[in-house]
Design an enzyme around this catalytic site. Structure first.
Site, short mmCIF file in Angstrom:
data_model
loop_
_atom_site.label_atom_id
_atom_site.label_comp_id
_atom_site.label_asym_id
_atom_site.label_seq_id
_atom_site.Cartn_x
_atom_site.Cartn_y
_atom_site.Cartn_z
CB THR A 157 -10.27 4.68 -1.11
OG1 THR A 157 -9.77 5.10 0.17
CG2 THR A 157 -9.55 3.42 -1.55
CE LYS A 191 -6.68 13.89 0.26
NZ LYS A 191 -6.79 12.66 -0.49
NE ARG A 192 -3.87 10.22 10.15
CZ ARG A 192 -3.52 9.27 11.03
NH1 ARG A 192 -4.30 8.22 11.20
NH2 ARG A 192 -2.44 9.38 11.74
CE LYS A 232 -14.35 5.68 0.63
NZ LYS A 232 -13.63 5.71 1.92
CG HIS A 262 -2.01 -0.97 1.21
ND1 HIS A 262 -3.26 -0.72 0.70
CD2 HIS A 262 -2.03 -2.23 1.66
CE1 HIS A 262 -4.02 -1.81 0.85
NE2 HIS A 262 -3.29 -2.74 1.43
CE LYS A 273 -2.68 10.83 3.16
NZ LYS A 273 -3.35 9.97 2.15
I1 GPV Z 1 1.25 1.49 4.21
N1 GPV Z 1 -2.31 3.50 3.37
C1 GPV Z 1 -2.82 3.74 4.62
O1 GPV Z 1 -3.93 4.26 4.76
N2 GPV Z 1 -2.11 3.40 5.73
C2 GPV Z 1 -0.93 2.76 5.65
O2 GPV Z 1 -0.31 2.45 6.68
C3 GPV Z 1 -0.46 2.49 4.35
C4 GPV Z 1 -1.13 2.87 3.24
C5 GPV Z 1 -3.15 3.87 2.21
C6 GPV Z 1 -2.46 4.59 1.06
O3 GPV Z 1 -1.76 5.72 1.55
C7 GPV Z 1 -3.56 5.04 0.09
O4 GPV Z 1 -2.99 5.64 -1.04
C8 GPV Z 1 -4.38 3.82 -0.33
O5 GPV Z 1 -5.50 4.23 -1.08
C9 GPV Z 1 -4.88 3.04 0.88
O6 GPV Z 1 -3.79 2.71 1.73
C10 GPV Z 1 -5.58 1.76 0.50
O7 GPV Z 1 -4.82 1.03 -0.42
#
Ligand code: GPV
Length: 783
Positions: A628, A520-521, A632, A340, A526
């Site tokens: 994601t 988002k975080r 949405k 991820h 970001k």
């Molecule tokens: I590694 N992501 C997350 O939320 N936490 C993590 O520890 C890690 C990855 C996220 C990515 O940052 C996003 O781009 C992605 O859409 C999401 O994982 C689901 O795949």
């Protein structure tokens, strides 16, 4: 329904209607809904056994499920019956729904993805279990005090939880530390019980129900009665408290590394319990362990459960008596790994000293796995152990049948960067599965106005076949449809504006403004700081020429920063400081408002996304694996302003370039730019708006009582600027002004918004799960 709720109120909760609180009512309704899942749950299990079907196990440190009651009601198609029953009982449906605390057992995208995937696996009738940790405290609750983030403990489990079933008979003793004799006999130095709690997860129409099994840590030694009798009360409870620590808190990091011993313990705790549970279930049905890859697919959600690989090999060798090569082959046929992130700081690795102390047998097994792999691939130069660290990404890769990325771009970058060598050795192993989101939660239930409109035109077939939204396109020629589409958006915005104006001091939100949303975080990659800088520059430009016909905007931000991430917390502080100044400015405050909404979570996202006009997806290219939230927003008819990063690329391809505001450097351009000395200073020099906005930040325009407060942010952007905020600013500004012009043409904007809805069907998590079933799991669905 009314009787069922009444019965639960009396006999499960023990209250009469006159004495019942809102929570009591909510509990009674939840139990009544849970009852209606039970038969389909048993039937799903029976079908799976009878069919001898392959089972999917999704191992994840995080399941960000949010509220469950509305999800259950919607998927069982009981909405009308529940709201009527509640009305007759004198209760308000919306209030009951809103009373439920979010189960915040995740940080962000990764955890929410796991929750969407579970729901889709149930919708498709794929026999599956989710395995994770039953954290007593989920992600912290964020408060904003004097503009700064303050973390408070989250307490979702301090009230009774309606959805879970405790399974005290399903427990495993999980050991840590100790020593290994004769090479294979591991005697742990300490241990805890992992005890199962099951939550049913119903798919659309309630036809299939899977299980989310979360492990809770319990002491293996009861509390010390002798010490208690001697009056040493705290000491008597010590070992008990220590054991429970393992499932106490969710680590609040998102795509940042967390190298703590307790974290490794958590990872082994839930991975080992899950693997044992999987083997027990397999052996209750099949006799030959060599059939495991045929009957079981295990998905590792990032590397957090990577230790499941060596644990499976250990059990097959040390406890089941298989020889090592056979055990390894079985494990490799069963395991798969989703990556991820490519951010180096988020790739897990553990110091081998710590690892060997906690899991001595596993460290030896990892070495054997690595040597076997090196022997079979003599040209390999890297190894799992490197510079005194155990690298979990490499381990996961060599133990997996399939490795996948989460968007087309991300998967290609995996092949050319982190896993370049392993990809050369195993060119068939890496596959792509672009993320998806469940349309039940993220359209049908969060956006009733839009989903009702779609139902009027298309029926409900789209709910589990989201590509049917394409059939909306012919309706775009009907002005009545476009009017209704616009009216739904405006009403969603009005609801949100009312709520914000009541709860956000100093804010005057007007639904006529463009709702421009970044949620988002908070993370440098970001680039919330790019957004707030553009906000400052816009404010300055408006003050210069208040009558220049600006498009009124509300800039909405929300998100949590990891508690130890100082720079991210400064960004939150800056956004709040800018909001305070800008919202109070009489010259501009009809044209520009700024808000930072506290405590972003799944429920808040469900409120904000249906009310958004513009979706901010502005990460530095190459850094956001997928995203994601971006999906949405598009599904709910927001237009995106975004970079060519993650799944933005695929969203733009599908909704059409003319319905997406693209800006910024590509992944290749980012790498080239970063190599140029003083790239940021040069960018600042070339753009007077950027220079002026940065000067306002640096000189204390937003912190008059402490002028140097935000200097660090300004210096970072004009100095090292690793994430290229300065270099992308000019093009971002250009794209934002294009957005202004487009929004001013209301009819055309609505058309483009509706096209985003009509063309986002591919981003359903049902499509994603079909991809996993076909390309990774080789499993069948039973519906
Ligand atoms: I590694 N992501 C997350 O939320 N936490 C993590 O520890 C890690 C990855 C996220 C990515 O940052 C996003 O781009 C992605 O859409 C999401 O994982 C689901 O795949």
């Amino acid at each position: 329904m009314k009787d069922a709720i009444g019965r639960h109120l009396s006999y499960s909760i023990g209250k009469t209607p006159g004495a019942a609180t809102l929570r009591d009512w909510r509990m009674a309704v939840s139990l009544a809904i849970r009852d209606r899942m039970a038969d389909a749950w048993f039937a799903s299990t029976r079908r799976t056994y009878e069919a001898g079907a392959k089972r999917v196990y999704y191992l994840s440190m995080e399941f960000l499920v949010g509220r469950l009651l509305e999800d259950g009601i919607v998927n069982l198609r009981l909405e009308e019956r529940v709201s009527e029953a509640l009305a007759e009982l004198g209760q308000d449906y919306a209030e009951v729904i809103a009373d439920e605390p979010d189960a915040a057992l995740g940080n962000g995208g990764l955890g929410r993805l796991a929750a969407c995937y579970l729901e889709s696996m149930s919708t498709l009738g794929c026999p599956a279990y989710g395995y994770g940790i039953r954290y007593e405290h989920g992600l912290f609750r964020q408060q904003i005090v004097d503009g700064r983030q303050v973390e408070r403990p989250e307490t979702w489990l301090q009230q009774p939880h309606a959805w879970e079933f405790e399974r005290p008979e399903s427990r495993y003793e999980i050991g840590f530390g100790g020593s290994v004799r004769d090479g294979t006999v591991w005697t742990p130095g300490e241990s805890v019980w992992a005890e199962a709690f099951d939550t049913p997860v119903a798919g659309w129409n309630g036809r299939w129900v899977n299980t989310l099994r979360l492990w809770s840590a319990k002491p293996t030694e009861p509390f010390d009665l002798d010490r208690f009798n001697r009056g040493e009360y705290a000491a008597a409870a010590e070992s008990e408290a220590l054991a429970r620590t393992i499932s106490r808190v969710l680590y609040p990091d998102d795509t940042t590394e967390q190298g703590k011993e307790l974290r490794l313990k958590q990872e082994y705790f839930f991975s080992a319990a899950s693997i044992r549970d999987i083997l027990r279930r397999f052996e209750s049905q099949f006799s030959d362990l060599r059939q495991l890859p045929e009957k079981v697919a295990i998905q590792l959600n990032d590397t957090h459960p990577a230790i499941a690989g060596p644990e499976l090999v250990r059990l097959l060798c040390d406890e089941k008596g298989l020889d090592f090569d056979e055990a390894l082959q079985i494990a490799q046929g069963t395991l798969n790994y989703t990556n991820h992130t490519l951010l180096p700081e988020a790739l897990e690795h553990w110091p081998e000293g710590l690892f060997g102390r906690l899991l001595p047998r596993h460290l030896a097994i990892i070495d054997r796995i690595d040597h076997a792999h090196a022997k079979a691939n003599p040209s390999r130069t890297s190894s799992v152990r490197d510079h005194g660290q155990v690298k979990m990404g490499e381990l996961s890769f060599i133990m997996a049948n399939r490795v996948n990325g989460v968007s087309a771009l991300h998967t290609e970058l995996m092949k050319s960067t982190v896993f370049a060598e392993l990809h050369r050795l195993h060119p068939e192993r890496i596959v792509n599965q672009t993320n998806g989101v469940t349309p039940r939660r993220w359209l049908l239930s969060c956006n009733r106005r839009l989903s009702t409109l779609i139902e009027e035109r298309l029926g409900l077939g789209w709910v589990d076949d989201l590509e049917q939204l394409h059939d909306l396109e012919p309706h775009l020629d009907d002005p009545a449809f476009l009017d209704a589409y616009a009216a739904a958006k405006t009403a969603n915005k009005a609801d949100l504006a009312d709520w914000m104006n009541r709860t956000q001091e100093g804010l005057t939100a007007d639904p006529a403004m463009m709702f421009d949303v970044q949620i988002k975080r908070i993370h440098e990659y970001k680039r919330q700081h790019l957004n707030i800088l553009e906000t400052i520059a816009l404010w300055q430009a408006m003050r210069d020429a208040p009558n220049a016909g600006w498009t009124p905007r509300l800039k909405l931000f929300a998100g949590k920063a990891a508690p130890g991430y100082v720079f991210a917390k400064e960004i939150i502080h800056l956004i709040n400081a800018v909001a305070k100044v800008v919202n109070a400015d009489k010259i501009t405050n009809k044209m520009l408002q700024v808000a930072f909404l506290p405590n972003y979570n799944v429920s808040l996202a469900e409120k904000l996304i249906p009310a958004a006009d513009l979706s901010e997806q502005i990460s530095t290219a190459g850094k956001e694996a997928s995203g994601t939230g971006n999906m949405k927003f598009a599904l709910n008819g927001a237009l995106t302003i975004g970079t060519l990063d993650g799944a933005n690329v695929e969203i733009r391809d599908r909704v059409g370039a003319e319905n997406f505001f693209l800006f910024g450097m590509t992944t290749d351009e980012v790498d080239q730019r970063r190599a140029i000395p003083d790239h940021a200073a040069k960018a600042v020099e070339a753009d007077s708006r950027l220079a002026r906005a940065l000067a306002a930040v640096r000189d204390g325009r937003f912190s008059p009582e402490d002028p140097g407060l935000f200097r660090g942010i300004a210096d970072n952007i004009s100095g090292p600027d690793y994430f290229l905020v300065a270099s992308d600013f000019s093009d971002y500004w250009r794209a934002q002004r294009e957005v202004d012009g487009a929004f001013a043409n209301a009819g055309d904007w609505t058309r483009r918004a509706a096209l985003n809805t009509a063309r986002s069907g591919w981003f359903s998590s049902d499509r994603a799960i079909r991809g996993y079933l076909d390309d990774i799991w080789g499993a069948e669905t039973l519906l």
